[in-house]
Design a protein around this motif. Structure first.
Motif, short mmCIF file in Angstrom:
data_model
loop_
_atom_site.label_atom_id
_atom_site.label_comp_id
_atom_site.label_asym_id
_atom_site.label_seq_id
_atom_site.Cartn_x
_atom_site.Cartn_y
_atom_site.Cartn_z
N GLY A 312 0.78 -1.24 0.00
CA GLY A 312 0.00 0.00 0.00
C GLY A 312 0.80 1.28 0.00
N GLY A 313 2.12 1.20 -0.22
CA GLY A 313 2.94 2.42 -0.23
C GLY A 313 2.48 3.39 -1.32
N LYS A 314 2.43 2.89 -2.55
CA LYS A 314 2.06 3.79 -3.65
C LYS A 314 0.58 4.13 -3.58
N VAL A 332 -6.25 -2.83 -5.94
CA VAL A 332 -6.48 -4.28 -6.06
C VAL A 332 -5.26 -5.02 -5.54
N GLU A 333 -5.50 -6.04 -4.75
CA GLU A 333 -4.39 -6.86 -4.24
C GLU A 333 -4.89 -8.30 -4.11
N VAL A 334 -4.08 -9.24 -4.64
CA VAL A 334 -4.54 -10.64 -4.70
C VAL A 334 -4.34 -11.38 -3.38
N HIS A 337 -3.76 -11.00 3.16
CA HIS A 337 -3.17 -10.21 4.25
C HIS A 337 -2.54 -8.92 3.73
N ARG A 338 -2.12 -8.93 2.47
CA ARG A 338 -1.57 -7.69 1.91
C ARG A 338 -2.70 -6.71 1.59
N ALA A 339 -3.87 -7.25 1.23
CA ALA A 339 -5.02 -6.35 1.01
C ALA A 339 -5.38 -5.65 2.32
N ALA A 356 -8.62 -9.10 -4.87
CA ALA A 356 -8.96 -9.78 -6.13
C ALA A 356 -7.70 -9.94 -6.98
N ASP A 357 -7.83 -10.76 -8.00
CA ASP A 357 -6.75 -10.93 -8.96
C ASP A 357 -6.84 -9.80 -9.99
N GLY A 358 -5.78 -9.03 -10.10
CA GLY A 358 -5.80 -7.88 -10.99
C GLY A 358 -6.06 -8.25 -12.44
N ARG A 359 -5.78 -9.50 -12.79
CA ARG A 359 -5.97 -9.90 -14.20
C ARG A 359 -7.44 -9.98 -14.58
N VAL A 370 0.50 -0.25 -12.64
CA VAL A 370 0.85 -1.68 -12.53
C VAL A 370 2.24 -1.74 -11.89
N ASP A 371 2.26 -1.86 -10.57
CA ASP A 371 3.54 -1.97 -9.85
C ASP A 371 3.77 -3.47 -9.70
N ALA A 372 4.33 -4.05 -10.74
CA ALA A 372 4.24 -5.49 -10.94
C ALA A 372 5.09 -6.29 -9.96
C1 LIG Z 1 5.72 -4.90 -6.13
S1 LIG Z 1 4.42 -5.30 -5.08
C2 LIG Z 1 3.46 -3.83 -5.09
C3 LIG Z 1 3.94 -2.79 -4.11
C4 LIG Z 1 2.91 -1.72 -3.84
N1 LIG Z 1 2.45 -1.11 -5.06
C5 LIG Z 1 3.43 -0.65 -2.91
O1 LIG Z 1 3.90 0.41 -3.38
O2 LIG Z 1 3.39 -0.85 -1.69
C6 LIG Z 1 3.43 -6.35 -6.07
C7 LIG Z 1 2.14 -6.76 -5.40
O3 LIG Z 1 1.34 -7.41 -6.39
C8 LIG Z 1 0.61 -8.42 -5.76
N2 LIG Z 1 0.12 -9.34 -6.81
C9 LIG Z 1 0.72 -10.42 -7.33
N3 LIG Z 1 -0.06 -10.99 -8.26
C10 LIG Z 1 -1.17 -10.23 -8.34
C11 LIG Z 1 -2.36 -10.32 -9.11
N4 LIG Z 1 -2.54 -11.29 -10.00
N5 LIG Z 1 -3.32 -9.39 -8.91
C12 LIG Z 1 -3.15 -8.39 -8.00
N6 LIG Z 1 -2.05 -8.28 -7.22
C13 LIG Z 1 -1.07 -9.18 -7.41
C14 LIG Z 1 1.59 -9.02 -4.79
O4 LIG Z 1 0.92 -9.75 -3.78
C15 LIG Z 1 2.28 -7.76 -4.27
O5 LIG Z 1 1.63 -7.29 -3.13
#
Ligand SMILES: C[S@@+](CC[C@H](N)C(=O)[O-])C[C@H]1O[C@@H](n2cnc3c(N)ncnc32)[C@H](O)[C@@H]1O
Length: 489
Positions: A312-314, A332-334, A337-339, A356-359, A370-372
């Motif tokens: 959640g930083g960005k 969106v976060e898959v 616990h990260r959500a 949810a799954d971003g895809r 898209v911070d992949a």
């Molecule tokens: C590089 S981190 C993002 C960092 C975040 N943007 C920040 O600034 O704090 C990538 C995130 O994408 C999530 N992720 C992985 N696959 C995903 C998907 N299919 N849909 C959504 N999120 C996904 C991971 O769990 C991870 O939390």
């Protein structure tokens, strides 16, 4: 290229003074540990900072722990603060960063593959070799403290450890590199890997991303072995970076208008963090999120999407900017616990979190981040063990996911809208190749927008565009990559 180590600098901003004798030494009878763990409490001759470093390094190898997560608990358990905590931290992080080269040196000094040394003795030897080659700890103190540690964690290996450490101490780092590394002219990548303690595939990836410039590659590797400062983000509308810097005794950042560099300490205890005026965030992450918010756009501009939001930083920075701009962020976060972490990081901001799954995301958005998920090769200085854990085999599944996520972003961004594709990795396969392939396969007309004018004026080293690659050695940030893609109207 000379064989000099880190351009004359040493890890942690200079050799640390770890030669103190008092300060928490547990002295007394022989203290034997079980399971490679040094004994707690009285009866061990192992001094507490070294014991803490050993516990953290051993947990990284034994349990697959992350140093940045395990070490604070170890320091707390052992009651370490101030200089002792700083020394334990330097030993832990430095040893893990230098592990590849330390292992090669220990192998040469012992005449034995490190894989054949028992793990407790091996970790103790790594810590000892680090002290001998990278700190100001006097050699006799490094050897005797490490022998005490081996006595506690691997009693049968005490004599062996003593002999190996004395051999390690017979040369300095540069002399060891000259002895064990291939010649620079014969194999520059292999040389740099040994001299600066990175796997060869990462050296190659950095060199590719830097256009084959091996001198600059060496500078990038050297910077990875330095201790990075903590960066805060002063949330727009809630805090001002200059005032926050004054409040926390830090410095305003060089580039991001929100950045504050902290001199040290525990950022989690700062009032500004606790009351939501600021969060911990690398300056490079701030810059790429702000660049997305500033990209020129015609038409509506109030539906923003963060497709990979955890932790959640960005999303926190975008949410604060969205307040000023009358926009709303869908984050969106898959991972569940990260959500939850995103929820916590964006409380009070116009952000809706979707687990949810971003895809599979639906809707229409004006700006998409898209911070992949990536290898994280751009933040190796913050994750000391990561360079040894990551493997080239991580790339195919990650790049497939990156392409699918960027494809989904291009599907939901409106014509004329902007997508920022970001990685914390400079690996060309995760950056240029993913962007080119995703745009080609998307079936939509897509233009690359020059990202350089969206970074602070006068920022050096941004290359020839249109994408931007930040670097620790150029900008003091993590090695964030940014591509801005606009769907043609
Ligand atoms: C590089 S981190 C993002 C960092 C975040 N943007 C920040 O600034 O704090 C990538 C995130 O994408 C999530 N992720 C992985 N696959 C995903 C998907 N299919 N849909 C959504 N999120 C996904 C991971 O769990 C991870 O939390």
């Amino acid at each position: 290229m000379t064989g000099s180590f880190e351009g004359g600098r040493r890890s942690g901003g200079g050799r640390s003074d770890g030669g103190r004798e008092g300060g928490g030494r547990f002295s007394g009878r022989d203290g034997r540990g079980r399971d490679g763990r040094p004994p707690r409490g009285r009866g061990s001759a192992v001094d507490v900072p070294r014991r803490a470093a050993y516990e953290a390094v051993a947990a990284v190898h034994r349990d697959g722990a992350y140093a940045n997560l395990v070490l604070p608990g170890v320091l707390r358990d052992l009651g370490l603060r101030g200089r002792d905590a700083a020394f334990a931290t330097e030993l832990t992080y430095g040893t893990l960063r230098q592990e590849g080269t330390l292992d090669a040196i220990v192998a040469a000094a012992s005449g034995r593959e490190v894989a054949r040394i028992d793990p407790p003795a091996r970790d103790a030897l790594r810590l000892g070799a680090y002290q001998l080659l990278h700190t100001r700890v006097p050699a006799h103190a490094a050897v005797s403290a490490t022998v005490d540690l081996v006595k506690a964690v691997a009693p049968g290996a005490t004599g062996f450890a003593n002999a190996v450490l004395r051999e390690v101490a017979s040369r300095d780092h540069d002399a060891w590199v000259a002895q064990i590394a291939p010649g620079y002219d014969d194999d520059p990548v292999a040389y740099l890997a040994v001299a600066h303690s990175h796997p060869q595939w990462i050296v190659r990836a950095f060199a590719d991303a830097l256009g084959g410039d091996l001198d600059e590659t060496a500078r990038a590797l050297i910077e990875d072995n330095e201790r990075p400062p903590v960066h805060l983000c002063a949330r727009p509308g809630r805090a001002d970076a200059v005032e926050l810097a004054e409040e926390v005794g830090g410095l305003p950042g060089a580039f991001s208008p929100y950045a504050v560099y902290l001199p040290g300490g525990a950022p989690g205890e700062l009032d500004a963090i606790l009351d939501g005026r600021a969060h911990v965030q690398d300056e490079g992450s701030q810059l790429v999120a702000a660049a997305l918010a500033q990209a020129p756009l015609d038409g509506p501009d109030d539906r923003w999407l963060d497709l990979c939001a955890g932790p959640g930083g960005k999303a926190g920075l975008l949410g604060a900017l969205a307040v000023e701009r009358g926009a709303h962020v869908t984050a969106v976060e898959v991972t569940e616990h990260r959500a939850v972490l995103v929820e916590q990081a964006t409380r009070g901001l116009p952000v809706t979190v979707e687990h949810a799954d971003g895809r599979t995301v639906e809707g229409t958005f004006d700006r998409v981040l898209v911070d992949a998920p990536c290898t994280g090769l751009g933040s190796l200085r913050r994750r000391p063990e990561s360079r040894w854990r990551r493997q080239p085999s991580d790339l195919p599944p990650l790049t497939r996911l990156q392409r699918e996520l960027l494809g989904a972003a291009l599907r939901v961004v409106r014509p004329g809208g902007v997508v920022a594709y970001v990685t914390c990795s400079p690996h060309p396969v995760e950056t240029q190749v993913t962007v080119t392939e995703s745009a080609r396969r998307s079936g939509y007309p897509v233009d690359l927008v020059d990202a350089r004018p969206l970074l602070p004026a006068g920022m050096p080293g941004l290359g020839s565009g249109p994408t931007v690659q930040l670097w620790p050695h150029r900008h003091g940030t993590d090695a964030m990559y940014l591509a801005l893609l606009q769907r043609s109207a």
